[in-house]
Enzyme design. Structure first.
Site, PDB file in Angstrom:
ATOM      1  N   CYS A  21       0.850  -1.188   0.000  1.00  0.00           N
ATOM      2  CA  CYS A  21       0.000   0.000   0.000  1.00  0.00           C
ATOM      3  C   CYS A  21       0.882   1.233   0.000  1.00  0.00           C
ATOM      4  CB  CYS A  21      -0.895  -0.017   1.230  1.00  0.00           C
ATOM      5  SG  CYS A  21      -1.940   1.438   1.377  1.00  0.00           S
ATOM      6  N   HIS A  62      -8.555  -3.410  -3.055  1.00  0.00           N
ATOM      7  CA  HIS A  62      -7.735  -2.650  -2.109  1.00  0.00           C
ATOM      8  C   HIS A  62      -8.274  -1.225  -1.950  1.00  0.00           C
ATOM      9  CE1 HIS A  62      -3.794  -1.622  -0.187  1.00  0.00           C
ATOM     10  NE2 HIS A  62      -4.113  -0.427  -0.655  1.00  0.00           N
ATOM     11  N   GLU A  63      -8.529  -0.558  -3.072  1.00  0.00           N
ATOM     12  CA  GLU A  63      -9.002   0.826  -3.003  1.00  0.00           C
ATOM     13  C   GLU A  63     -10.425   0.907  -2.460  1.00  0.00           C
ATOM     14  OE1 GLU A  63      -6.897   3.154  -3.203  1.00  0.00           O
ATOM     15  OE2 GLU A  63      -5.321   1.853  -3.974  1.00  0.00           O
ATOM     16  N   HIS A  66     -10.205   0.763   1.235  1.00  0.00           N
ATOM     17  CA  HIS A  66      -9.855   2.075   1.790  1.00  0.00           C
ATOM     18  C   HIS A  66     -11.095   2.959   1.902  1.00  0.00           C
ATOM     19  CE1 HIS A  66      -5.567   2.111   2.297  1.00  0.00           C
ATOM     20  NE2 HIS A  66      -5.305   1.808   1.041  1.00  0.00           N
TER      21      HIS A  66
HETATM   22 ZN    ZN Z   1      -3.629   1.340   0.034  1.00  0.00          ZN
END
Ligand code: ZN
Length: 73
Positions: A21, A62-63, A66
């Site tokens: 990340c 992943h995004e 977030h």
């Molecule tokens: Zn990240």
């Protein structure tokens, strides 16, 4: 541009992968679906959809994590 993204489909098949990340200083192993369909608004406020698999699918997940406040560490 991708605005208001929403995962509208995820494969049942998952894969464990090494993930890094830009916001966190380490890598970790995580499990994610092998492919996703993402619905979003483009720069003209039009609804679009894209299919992601492989590494792109990992990035999408992943995004989205977030955006959903999911901590990966
Ligand atoms: Zn990240």
């Amino acid at each position: 541009m991708i605005a208001n993204p929403e995962i509208v489909w995820s494969s049942e098949e998952t894969k464990v992968h090494e993930e890094g990340c830009l916001s966190l200083p380490h890598t970790m192993k995580s499990r994610a679906s092998r492919s996703h369909s993402l619905q979003y608004l483009n720069e003209n406020n039009e609804t679009c959809e894209l299919e992601a698999d492989g590494f792109f699918s990992v990035v999408i997940q992943h995004e989205m994590d977030h955006l959903d406040g999911v901590s990966l560490c």
